[in-house]
Design a protein around this motif. Structure first.
Motif, PDB file in Angstrom:
ATOM      1  N   ASN A 123     -84.182 -65.663   7.130  1.00 51.66           N
ATOM      2  CA  ASN A 123     -84.378 -65.453   8.508  1.00 51.66           C
ATOM      3  C   ASN A 123     -85.099 -66.405   9.393  1.00 51.66           C
ATOM      4  O   ASN A 123     -84.774 -66.722  10.569  1.00 51.66           O
ATOM      5  CB  ASN A 123     -84.884 -64.215   8.770  1.00 51.66           C
ATOM      6  N   ALA A 124     -86.189 -67.056   8.578  1.00 55.39           N
ATOM      7  CA  ALA A 124     -86.898 -68.162   9.197  1.00 55.39           C
ATOM      8  C   ALA A 124     -86.086 -69.396   9.149  1.00 55.39           C
ATOM      9  O   ALA A 124     -86.206 -70.076  10.325  1.00 55.39           O
ATOM     10  CB  ALA A 124     -88.095 -68.303   8.403  1.00 55.39           C
ATOM     11  N   VAL A 125     -85.154 -69.660   8.352  1.00 55.67           N
ATOM     12  CA  VAL A 125     -84.456 -70.850   8.533  1.00 55.67           C
ATOM     13  C   VAL A 125     -83.418 -70.625   9.567  1.00 55.67           C
ATOM     14  O   VAL A 125     -83.055 -71.755  10.274  1.00 55.67           O
ATOM     15  CB  VAL A 125     -83.802 -71.091   7.145  1.00 55.67           C
ATOM     16  N   GLY A 126     -82.651 -69.733   9.553  1.00 55.03           N
ATOM     17  CA  GLY A 126     -81.614 -69.494  10.717  1.00 55.03           C
ATOM     18  C   GLY A 126     -82.342 -69.322  12.192  1.00 55.03           C
ATOM     19  O   GLY A 126     -81.755 -70.005  13.103  1.00 55.03           O
ATOM     20  N   ALA A 127     -83.859 -69.042  12.162  1.00 55.45           N
ATOM     21  CA  ALA A 127     -84.430 -69.169  13.561  1.00 55.45           C
ATOM     22  C   ALA A 127     -84.737 -70.374  13.737  1.00 55.45           C
ATOM     23  O   ALA A 127     -84.611 -70.609  15.098  1.00 55.45           O
ATOM     24  CB  ALA A 127     -85.668 -68.185  13.515  1.00 55.45           C
ATOM     25  N   GLU A 128     -85.100 -71.342  12.683  1.00 57.29           N
ATOM     26  CA  GLU A 128     -85.351 -72.671  13.059  1.00 57.29           C
ATOM     27  C   GLU A 128     -84.054 -73.622  12.979  1.00 57.29           C
ATOM     28  O   GLU A 128     -84.616 -74.791  13.562  1.00 57.29           O
ATOM     29  CB  GLU A 128     -86.444 -73.116  11.809  1.00 57.29           C
ATOM     30  N   LEU A 129     -82.924 -73.153  12.741  1.00 55.13           N
ATOM     31  CA  LEU A 129     -81.934 -74.086  12.789  1.00 55.13           C
ATOM     32  C   LEU A 129     -81.460 -74.612  14.025  1.00 55.13           C
ATOM     33  O   LEU A 129     -81.160 -73.894  14.937  1.00 55.13           O
ATOM     34  CB  LEU A 129     -80.781 -73.484  12.075  1.00 55.13           C
ATOM     35  N   LYS A 130     -81.555 -75.934  14.254  1.00 50.06           N
ATOM     36  CA  LYS A 130     -81.331 -76.512  15.732  1.00 50.06           C
ATOM     37  C   LYS A 130     -79.960 -76.974  15.679  1.00 50.06           C
ATOM     38  O   LYS A 130     -79.632 -77.512  14.686  1.00 50.06           O
ATOM     39  CB  LYS A 130     -82.384 -77.545  16.059  1.00 50.06           C
ATOM     40  N   PRO A 131     -79.360 -77.228  17.067  1.00 47.93           N
ATOM     41  CA  PRO A 131     -78.180 -77.823  16.900  1.00 47.93           C
ATOM     42  C   PRO A 131     -78.462 -79.418  16.967  1.00 47.93           C
ATOM     43  O   PRO A 131     -79.417 -80.083  17.163  1.00 47.93           O
ATOM     44  CB  PRO A 131     -77.429 -77.399  18.339  1.00 47.93           C
ATOM     45  N   VAL A 162     -70.227 -80.109  18.660  1.00 50.82           N
ATOM     46  CA  VAL A 162     -70.597 -80.072  17.217  1.00 50.82           C
ATOM     47  C   VAL A 162     -71.839 -78.814  17.078  1.00 50.82           C
ATOM     48  O   VAL A 162     -72.440 -78.626  17.898  1.00 50.82           O
ATOM     49  CB  VAL A 162     -71.279 -81.368  17.097  1.00 50.82           C
ATOM     50  N   LYS A 163     -71.536 -78.565  15.812  1.00 53.76           N
ATOM     51  CA  LYS A 163     -72.718 -77.645  15.304  1.00 53.76           C
ATOM     52  C   LYS A 163     -73.010 -77.873  13.811  1.00 53.76           C
ATOM     53  O   LYS A 163     -72.031 -78.315  13.134  1.00 53.76           O
ATOM     54  CB  LYS A 163     -72.328 -75.957  15.526  1.00 53.76           C
ATOM     55  N   ALA A 164     -74.376 -77.402  13.355  1.00 50.75           N
ATOM     56  CA  ALA A 164     -74.586 -77.557  12.262  1.00 50.75           C
ATOM     57  C   ALA A 164     -74.528 -76.344  11.234  1.00 50.75           C
ATOM     58  O   ALA A 164     -74.629 -75.170  11.838  1.00 50.75           O
ATOM     59  CB  ALA A 164     -76.070 -77.986  12.289  1.00 50.75           C
ATOM     60  N   ASN A 165     -74.581 -76.571   9.842  1.00 49.81           N
ATOM     61  CA  ASN A 165     -74.425 -75.359   9.023  1.00 49.81           C
ATOM     62  C   ASN A 165     -75.047 -75.502   7.986  1.00 49.81           C
ATOM     63  O   ASN A 165     -75.150 -76.386   6.924  1.00 49.81           O
ATOM     64  CB  ASN A 165     -73.026 -75.215   8.611  1.00 49.81           C
ATOM     65  N   VAL A 216     -73.388 -77.927  20.605  1.00 48.84           N
ATOM     66  CA  VAL A 216     -73.698 -78.755  21.707  1.00 48.84           C
ATOM     67  C   VAL A 216     -72.218 -79.609  22.048  1.00 48.84           C
ATOM     68  O   VAL A 216     -71.662 -79.931  21.206  1.00 48.84           O
ATOM     69  CB  VAL A 216     -74.817 -79.709  21.136  1.00 48.84           C
ATOM     70  N   GLN A 217     -72.212 -79.621  23.446  1.00 50.27           N
ATOM     71  CA  GLN A 217     -70.988 -80.273  23.918  1.00 50.27           C
ATOM     72  C   GLN A 217     -71.354 -81.547  24.805  1.00 50.27           C
ATOM     73  O   GLN A 217     -72.341 -81.656  25.275  1.00 50.27           O
ATOM     74  CB  GLN A 217     -70.318 -79.116  24.920  1.00 50.27           C
ATOM     75  N   THR A 218     -70.164 -82.295  25.118  1.00 47.09           N
ATOM     76  CA  THR A 218     -70.237 -83.694  25.774  1.00 47.09           C
ATOM     77  C   THR A 218     -68.622 -84.057  26.336  1.00 47.09           C
ATOM     78  O   THR A 218     -67.843 -83.170  25.600  1.00 47.09           O
ATOM     79  CB  THR A 218     -70.569 -84.861  25.162  1.00 47.09           C
ATOM     80  N   GLU A 219     -68.595 -84.436  27.172  1.00 43.30           N
ATOM     81  CA  GLU A 219     -67.338 -84.778  27.887  1.00 43.30           C
ATOM     82  C   GLU A 219     -67.049 -86.313  27.547  1.00 43.30           C
ATOM     83  O   GLU A 219     -67.809 -87.085  27.537  1.00 43.30           O
ATOM     84  CB  GLU A 219     -67.307 -84.627  29.281  1.00 43.30           C
ATOM     85  N   PHE A 220     -65.634 -86.595  27.678  1.00 39.68           N
ATOM     86  CA  PHE A 220     -65.349 -87.757  27.262  1.00 39.68           C
ATOM     87  C   PHE A 220     -63.927 -88.267  27.828  1.00 39.68           C
ATOM     88  O   PHE A 220     -62.896 -87.230  27.655  1.00 39.68           O
ATOM     89  CB  PHE A 220     -65.098 -88.001  25.845  1.00 39.68           C
TER      90      PHE A 220
END
Length: 415
Positions: free
Chosen positions: A17-25, A101-104, A113-117
């Motif tokens: 739970n601690a890792v999931g809470a700290e996982l940033k995009p 893009v997202k991290a796993n 996290v998004q961006t336009e192109f």
């Protein structure tokens, strides 16, 4: 179960739970582009060997018009690198897209996290693919190849108003200040005028698209020397060089033909003939044989001169009924042979014959007085016969007598 087992399970649950809470995009999404080559890169601060990323894209207009949840296309799934190449998906150059893009980490995902192109607006413009220089008298001709897409097509398909900025300057061997000049052109072939003859110039080219103020980097400098009126000394040198080359070519050709001629002549017409001689061999047929140094010298023959065969005296005897009656002075011999009557003895005589007339012989010199006598050839029981005229010079000098066989006797004639 023991309390220790429950303690381990509780510790693992709390840690997860601690890792999931700290996982940033991921952060700082950036597009690295060149013409139609697109690569999305990002940053991620946390260090974990088990992390992987997923990248998706969708057309922007689908997000606005679609009432349902839009379908995202996955470009990269489960990659550990912090980049994703989108070139292979052939994004429409004038379109607009949304990338995310997202991290796993161990089945725990971060937020998207998004961006336009927009390629037409955001993609960088590349420099010309190739620049070539060639002298055109005192000017320089520049051939420019268009920037290429990822499919090796010209970028002018996407930017019809693309043009080039040409920067050129006179090249000095020392480090003096450069005085550059600029020429703009939409053409792919450009001639730089008003240059100095026999001078080195360097050229660098840049691609420009004014609508979005796109400018590429300049190409690496290409240098070339201009030309001009050829000096007379150089022309004379070229002329002498061409004369020497022509002379050498002709000389070598003559030597080659002369060598071929000597070789063929020595092969087909040798100067030393083979030692063929005729051997005198009375026991066998005459045929040429090759003589060697071991051959017996007694077998060699002297030089032989071949003369034509002497003509043979022929006497034609007419039939008996055509013979004339002999004179009264001649008597037939009992043996059937008529002998020559000579009043003065033996000697040379001539024989003449005329058709159908009596034959007369004359002029035989005797041993005592040189008197002439007439000689008649007589045949037993028949009269005298005519003989063909015979030239005595045609008869061989060694020939003295000749016997001619007849049906009724033998004529003994002295020639």
């Amino acid at each position: 179960m023991s309390p220790a087992f429950y303690g381990c399970i509780l510790f693992w649950f709390l840690q997860t739970n601690a890792v999931g809470a700290e996982l940033k995009p991921p952060e700082n999404l950036t597009m690295i582009t060149m013409n139609t080559n697109y690569t999305l890169i990002w940053d991620w601060d946390q260090s974990s060997s088990a992390v992987n990323f997923t990248t998706q894209y969708v057309a922007k207009f689908k997000l606005k018009k679609s009432k349902k949840t839009p379908v995202w296309s996955t470009a990269c799934r489960g990659t550990s690198s912090r980049s994703c190449d989108l070139t292979q998906f052939n994004l429409y150059y004038l379109g607009s897209y949304v990338l995310r893009v997202k991290a796993n980490v161990n089945g725990h995902f971060s937020d998207w996290v998004q961006t336009e192109f927009c390629p037409d607006k955001d993609a960088a413009l590349g420099p010309p693919d190739k620049v070539a220089l060639s002298p055109a008298g005192s000017d320089l001709e520049i051939v420019i190849s268009d920037p290429l897409t990822s499919t090796n097509n010209s970028m002018k398909q996407n930017h019809p108003d693309l043009y080039y900025e040409i920067l050129y300057w006179e090249h000095f061997p020392d480090s003096r200040a450069l005085r550059t000049q600029t020429v703009s052109s939409r053409a792919n072939i450009v001639i730089l005028p008003n240059l100095k003859p026999w001078t080195w110039y360097c050229v660098s080219v840049q691609s420009v698209y004014d609508f979005y103020n796109k400018k590429s980097s300049f190409t690496s400098p290409h240098c070339m020397q201009t030309e001009g009126a050829t000096p007379w000394g150089q022309i004379f040198g070229y002329f002498l060089f061409s004369l020497v080359i022509c002379f050498l070519v002709i000389l070598l050709s003559l030597y080659f033909f002369f060598w071929c001629y000597k070789t063929l002549k020595a092969t087909w017409f040798p100067a030393v003939q083979l030692p063929f001689q005729y051997l005198c061999d009375s026991t066998g047929p005459h045929f040429p044989r090759l003589l060697t140094q071991d051959s017996d010298s007694e077998m060699l023959c002297d030089e032989v001169t071949v003369c034509p065969e002497s003509p043979v005296l022929k006497i034609h005897i007419p039939p008996p009924e055509a013979l004339p009656v002999p004179p009264s002075g001649l008597e037939p011999d009992s043996s059937g042979r008529r002998r020559r009557q000579d009043s003065s003895g033996s000697g040379d005589s001539g024989v003449y014959s005329t058709g159908g007339s009596h034959s007369s012989t004359g002029g035989s010199h005797s041993s005592t007085g040189g008197s002439h006598s007439s000689t008649w050839a007589k045949v037993s029981g028949q009269g005298p016969f005519d003989l063909e005229q015979v030239k005595m010079q045609d008869v061989a000098p060694g020939l003295k007598t000749q016997l001619v066989n007849a049906d009724e006797g033998i004529v003994d004639m002295c020639v």
